[in-house]
Design a protein around this motif. Structure first.
Motif, PDB file in Angstrom:
ATOM      1  N   ASP A 403      -9.516   0.386   9.069  1.00 45.42           N
ATOM      2  CA  ASP A 403      -8.309   0.118   9.363  1.00 45.42           C
ATOM      3  C   ASP A 403      -7.273   0.990   8.511  1.00 45.42           C
ATOM      4  OD1 ASP A 403      -8.581  -0.542   6.529  1.00 45.42           O
ATOM      5  OD2 ASP A 403      -8.726  -2.739   6.906  1.00 45.42           O
ATOM      6  N   ILE A 404      -5.995   0.302   8.437  1.00 47.23           N
ATOM      7  CA  ILE A 404      -4.883   1.412   7.651  1.00 47.23           C
ATOM      8  C   ILE A 404      -5.173   1.521   6.599  1.00 47.23           C
ATOM      9  CG2 ILE A 404      -3.363   0.754   9.896  1.00 47.23           C
ATOM     10  CD1 ILE A 404      -2.150  -1.349   7.931  1.00 47.23           C
ATOM     11  N   THR A 405      -5.960   0.696   5.876  1.00 50.68           N
ATOM     12  CA  THR A 405      -6.226   0.775   4.427  1.00 50.68           C
ATOM     13  C   THR A 405      -7.242   1.774   4.231  1.00 50.68           C
ATOM     14  OG1 THR A 405      -7.736  -1.109   4.219  1.00 50.68           O
ATOM     15  CG2 THR A 405      -5.234  -1.640   4.019  1.00 50.68           C
ATOM     16  N   GLY A 406      -8.122   2.151   5.118  1.00 50.66           N
ATOM     17  CA  GLY A 406      -9.274   2.935   4.786  1.00 50.66           C
ATOM     18  C   GLY A 406     -10.553   2.153   4.794  1.00 50.66           C
ATOM     19  N   LYS A 407     -10.615   0.744   5.038  1.00 50.99           N
ATOM     20  CA  LYS A 407     -11.701   0.079   4.886  1.00 50.99           C
ATOM     21  C   LYS A 407     -12.398   0.211   6.180  1.00 50.99           C
ATOM     22  CE  LYS A 407     -12.942  -4.812   4.351  1.00 50.99           C
ATOM     23  NZ  LYS A 407     -12.543  -6.050   4.305  1.00 50.99           N
ATOM     24  N   VAL A 408     -13.775   0.354   5.903  1.00 48.51           N
ATOM     25  CA  VAL A 408     -14.631   0.219   7.282  1.00 48.51           C
ATOM     26  C   VAL A 408     -14.829  -1.094   8.024  1.00 48.51           C
ATOM     27  CG1 VAL A 408     -16.871   0.767   8.217  1.00 48.51           C
ATOM     28  CG2 VAL A 408     -15.921   2.248   6.428  1.00 48.51           C
ATOM     29  N   VAL A 409     -14.338  -1.519   9.310  1.00 45.57           N
ATOM     30  CA  VAL A 409     -14.306  -2.930   9.624  1.00 45.57           C
ATOM     31  C   VAL A 409     -15.458  -2.915  10.697  1.00 45.57           C
ATOM     32  CG1 VAL A 409     -11.851  -3.139   8.980  1.00 45.57           C
ATOM     33  CG2 VAL A 409     -12.602  -2.157  11.355  1.00 45.57           C
ATOM     34  N   PHE A 410     -16.073  -1.794  11.042  1.00 50.43           N
ATOM     35  CA  PHE A 410     -17.325  -1.952  11.825  1.00 50.43           C
ATOM     36  C   PHE A 410     -18.266  -0.677  11.834  1.00 50.43           C
ATOM     37  CE2 PHE A 410     -19.185  -1.427  16.124  1.00 50.43           C
ATOM     38  CZ  PHE A 410     -19.837  -2.350  16.263  1.00 50.43           C
ATOM     39  N   ARG A 411     -19.364  -0.818  11.989  1.00 49.14           N
ATOM     40  CA  ARG A 411     -20.157   0.507  11.784  1.00 49.14           C
ATOM     41  C   ARG A 411     -21.251   0.171  12.750  1.00 49.14           C
ATOM     42  NH1 ARG A 411     -24.212   2.759   8.583  1.00 49.14           N
ATOM     43  NH2 ARG A 411     -23.801   4.950   7.575  1.00 49.14           N
ATOM     44  N   TYR A 412     -21.837   1.541  13.336  1.00 44.52           N
ATOM     45  CA  TYR A 412     -23.083   1.216  14.081  1.00 44.52           C
ATOM     46  C   TYR A 412     -23.763   2.697  14.227  1.00 44.52           C
ATOM     47  CZ  TYR A 412     -25.631   0.304  18.358  1.00 44.52           C
ATOM     48  OH  TYR A 412     -27.106   0.116  19.052  1.00 44.52           O
ATOM     49  N   THR A 413     -25.093   2.445  14.039  1.00 42.66           N
ATOM     50  CA  THR A 413     -25.952   3.887  14.066  1.00 42.66           C
ATOM     51  C   THR A 413     -26.178   4.083  15.450  1.00 42.66           C
ATOM     52  OG1 THR A 413     -27.071   3.100  11.961  1.00 42.66           O
ATOM     53  CG2 THR A 413     -28.013   4.996  13.394  1.00 42.66           C
ATOM     54  N   LEU A 428     -10.618  -8.823  14.699  1.00 45.41           N
ATOM     55  CA  LEU A 428      -9.799  -7.511  14.025  1.00 45.41           C
ATOM     56  C   LEU A 428      -8.322  -8.202  14.214  1.00 45.41           C
ATOM     57  CD1 LEU A 428     -11.491  -4.552  15.043  1.00 45.41           C
ATOM     58  CD2 LEU A 428     -11.745  -5.779  13.146  1.00 45.41           C
ATOM     59  N   SER A 429      -7.593  -7.766  13.247  1.00 48.77           N
ATOM     60  CA  SER A 429      -6.020  -8.055  13.381  1.00 48.77           C
ATOM     61  C   SER A 429      -5.569  -7.243  14.196  1.00 48.77           C
ATOM     62  CB  SER A 429      -5.449  -8.141  11.863  1.00 48.77           C
ATOM     63  OG  SER A 429      -5.834  -9.006  10.826  1.00 48.77           O
ATOM     64  N   ASP A 430      -4.424  -7.322  14.884  1.00 46.39           N
ATOM     65  CA  ASP A 430      -3.618  -6.345  15.598  1.00 46.39           C
ATOM     66  C   ASP A 430      -3.412  -5.146  14.819  1.00 46.39           C
ATOM     67  OD1 ASP A 430      -3.892  -8.297  17.584  1.00 46.39           O
ATOM     68  OD2 ASP A 430      -1.703  -8.628  17.772  1.00 46.39           O
ATOM     69  N   GLY A 431      -3.340  -4.114  15.444  1.00 45.05           N
ATOM     70  CA  GLY A 431      -3.022  -2.689  14.697  1.00 45.05           C
ATOM     71  C   GLY A 431      -3.651  -1.617  15.279  1.00 45.05           C
ATOM     72  N   ILE A 432      -3.647  -0.413  14.470  1.00 40.86           N
ATOM     73  CA  ILE A 432      -4.149   0.822  14.922  1.00 40.86           C
ATOM     74  C   ILE A 432      -5.527   0.943  14.047  1.00 40.86           C
ATOM     75  CG2 ILE A 432      -3.580   3.238  14.978  1.00 40.86           C
ATOM     76  CD1 ILE A 432      -2.038   1.532  16.947  1.00 40.86           C
ATOM     77  N   TYR A 433      -6.417   1.478  14.426  1.00 41.12           N
ATOM     78  CA  TYR A 433      -7.787   1.601  13.945  1.00 41.12           C
ATOM     79  C   TYR A 433      -8.356   3.185  14.204  1.00 41.12           C
ATOM     80  CZ  TYR A 433      -7.760  -3.392  13.343  1.00 41.12           C
ATOM     81  OH  TYR A 433      -7.571  -4.506  12.659  1.00 41.12           O
ATOM     82  N   GLN A 434      -8.852   3.729  13.337  1.00 39.74           N
ATOM     83  CA  GLN A 434      -9.348   5.013  13.514  1.00 39.74           C
ATOM     84  C   GLN A 434     -10.867   4.934  13.756  1.00 39.74           C
ATOM     85  OE1 GLN A 434      -8.900   7.828   9.981  1.00 39.74           O
ATOM     86  NE2 GLN A 434      -7.214   8.799  11.019  1.00 39.74           N
ATOM     87  N   CYS A 435     -11.215   5.374  14.809  1.00 35.81           N
ATOM     88  CA  CYS A 435     -12.597   5.540  15.497  1.00 35.81           C
ATOM     89  C   CYS A 435     -13.222   6.887  14.890  1.00 35.81           C
ATOM     90  CB  CYS A 435     -12.788   5.291  16.859  1.00 35.81           C
ATOM     91  SG  CYS A 435     -11.861   3.568  17.260  1.00 35.81           S
ATOM     92  N   VAL A 436     -14.303   6.940  14.100  1.00 34.21           N
ATOM     93  CA  VAL A 436     -15.058   8.048  13.880  1.00 34.21           C
ATOM     94  C   VAL A 436     -16.444   8.243  14.212  1.00 34.21           C
ATOM     95  CG1 VAL A 436     -15.320   9.521  11.820  1.00 34.21           C
ATOM     96  CG2 VAL A 436     -13.416   8.253  11.791  1.00 34.21           C
ATOM     97  N   ILE A 437     -17.016   9.472  14.575  1.00 33.73           N
ATOM     98  CA  ILE A 437     -18.206   9.683  14.769  1.00 33.73           C
ATOM     99  C   ILE A 437     -18.580  10.836  14.000  1.00 33.73           C
ATOM    100  CG2 ILE A 437     -19.864  10.708  16.399  1.00 33.73           C
ATOM    101  CD1 ILE A 437     -18.954   9.226  18.747  1.00 33.73           C
ATOM    102  N   THR A 438     -19.694  10.562  13.404  1.00 32.73           N
ATOM    103  CA  THR A 438     -20.240  11.866  12.381  1.00 32.73           C
ATOM    104  C   THR A 438     -21.690  12.029  12.605  1.00 32.73           C
ATOM    105  OG1 THR A 438     -18.738  10.847  10.540  1.00 32.73           O
ATOM    106  CG2 THR A 438     -20.375  12.301  10.003  1.00 32.73           C
TER     107      THR A 438
END
Length: 453
Positions: A403-413, A428-438
């Protein structure tokens, strides 16, 4: 068919090749078609006959079915190990009209740079064979294991395909069953290459057995075969694994069965609903025949008759009827018959845990810096998020949403053999989220909006 999230659109193309059951095709890493074959001839990327591409396996079958032979999984196309300009097509035929069985396996080599067939109809074996041809990548990440089965006797011919061509041939006997003559079974491997599935008739009019074996990608050995008495009164046609490999599926004309490979239970997840396609006609019954696990994680099911619709299984990794078989949910607007592509998992890489050395990799080609990462739909308004990606060979990945605070709100292997996931997100609340693959020390980022309806 162009798939996007939970919808699809049809793109009509006029092509010369007709498929009646056998369908071998292959694309490059970017999805561009390279060739296709219906077991009778070979088309190039444009759909025209490839140079020297006619006259596959001259026999009774190719003469009687000039528009495409009717064998389930009767051919498969593989990248030629160690040569990116070549493909190798393995295909079947039969010599008389009275037997169900095929009688020969052939090898044909394609040179893409010449747009030509450079070796055709090389007879590999002649024997009484069942229909399917199956393949799985060797644990060294380069070579291929190829399988065909003897009809009337559950014995598998096993071939190792290397840069030298067919390097090794040996046979493996499976547990003996009652009369297995007339077997039309495909041969399928789980996406991770650890299991193989096959079905066997009880006699020429009934089929009830599904066989699931462990498979060793290093030495090609089948072991620990479990026989599932799926149905005593129904002939089985299609087979498929779920994306995780936990569930296996088999179908007769009127039923779809789910096998839980962990607890070894069998469940009926769909019964033919009587739909006729096109509606209002007496022909044809939109029953079940071929099954195909597609890159979007869903299983698509064809019919044995020429019908206008496909069935769709939305959640193959869900237990029981939650796998959600939607009968005749995709209307093509024209007739199709039986055919599904016969594709192994081309993205399986090296696995050193099995003791195979050396390992061959081509990570630069199969793992672009951005992982070909995509998220859709965007914005998300129903809690369902789809992601597509391409991980480095044999590497796990991690998908995270911030989320915008940098908190992980969803995680999947992400498992190393997958390239698509469908998520039911938490509230999830309405807003913009970063989706990251590592994965493998690399990172790719996309932004997605969440807007509740």
């Amino acid at each position: 068919i162009l798939f996007d999230a939970n919808s699809y659109s049809l793109i009509n193309e006029n092509r010369k090749m007709v498929f009646k059951g056998t369908q071998a095709n292959i694309s490059d890493a970017n999805g561009n078609l390279l060739m296709s074959s219906n077991g009778v001839w070979i088309a190039n990327a444009t759909g025209d006959t490839m140079m020297n591409g006619g006259g596959l396996a001259p026999s009774y079958l190719t003469t009687a079915w000039p528009y495409g032979i009717p064998l389930n999984d009767g051919a498969i196309c593989l990248p030629f190990p160690g040569d990116s300009n070549k493909l190798v097509l393995f295909h079947k035929s039969k010599w008389d009209q009275f037997s169900i069985s095929t009688t020969a396996l052939y090898k044909t080599i394609i040179n893409l740079s010449l747009d030509s067939i450079i070796q055709k109809n090389d007879t590999i074996i002649t024997d009484t064979l069942s229909w399917g041809v199956g393949a799985c990548k060797h644990a060294n990440g380069r070579d291929w294991w190829l399988f065909v089965s003897q009809d009337g006797n559950p014995k598998f011919y096993t071939f190792l395909i290397t840069p030298n061509g067919i390097d090794t041939i040996f046979t493996q006997q499976l547990p003996s069953l009652l009369n297995t003559y007339g077997n039309v079974s495909p041969i399928k491997f789980s996406p991770n290459g650890e299991k193989m599935i096959w079905c066997s008739p009880v006699n020429q009019t009934q089929s009830g057995y599904v066989l699931i074996s462990d498979f060793n990608r290093c030495n090609g050995i089948i072991s620990n075969t479990i026989i599932y008495p799926v149905s005593s009164t129904n002939y089985l046609f299609g087979l498929a694994f779920s994306p995780s490999g936990k569930y296996a599926y088999a179908c007769s004309s009127n039923y779809i069965f789910q096998i839980d490979t962990d607890n070894q239970t069998v469940d009926t997840v769909a019964v033919y609903d009587g739909f006729i396609s096109p509606p209002g006609f007496t022909c044809c019954a939109t029953t079940f025949w071929g099954m195909y696990l597609a890159a979007n994680g869903k299983i698509y099911i064809t019919s044995g008759s020429g019908v206008q619709h496909l069935h769709e299984m939305n959640y193959p990794d869900s237990a029981g009827v939650a796998c959600d078989v939607q009968q005749h949910s995709i209307s093509l607007g024209y007739a199709q018959l039986r055919s599904v592509p016969n594709h192994p998992n081309y993205y399986l890489g090296c696995d050193t845990t099995l003791g195979c050395t050396p390992c061959y990799t081509n990570v630069d080609e199969l793992s672009p810096p951005d992982f070909k990462f995509r998220v859709y739909p965007n914005p998300v308004n129903d809690g369902i998020l789809n992601i597509g990606y391409l991980l480095p060979q044999n590497k796990h990945g991690i998908f995270e949403m911030y989320d915008i605070t940098g908190k992980v709100v969803f995680r999947y292997t992400l498992p190393p053999w997958s390239n698509y996931q469908n998520f039911k997100l938490p509230q999830l609340s309405d807003g913009i989220y970063q989706c990251v693959i590592t994965s493998d020390g690399k990172r790719a980022v996309k932004k997605v909006a969440v807007i509740k309806e």
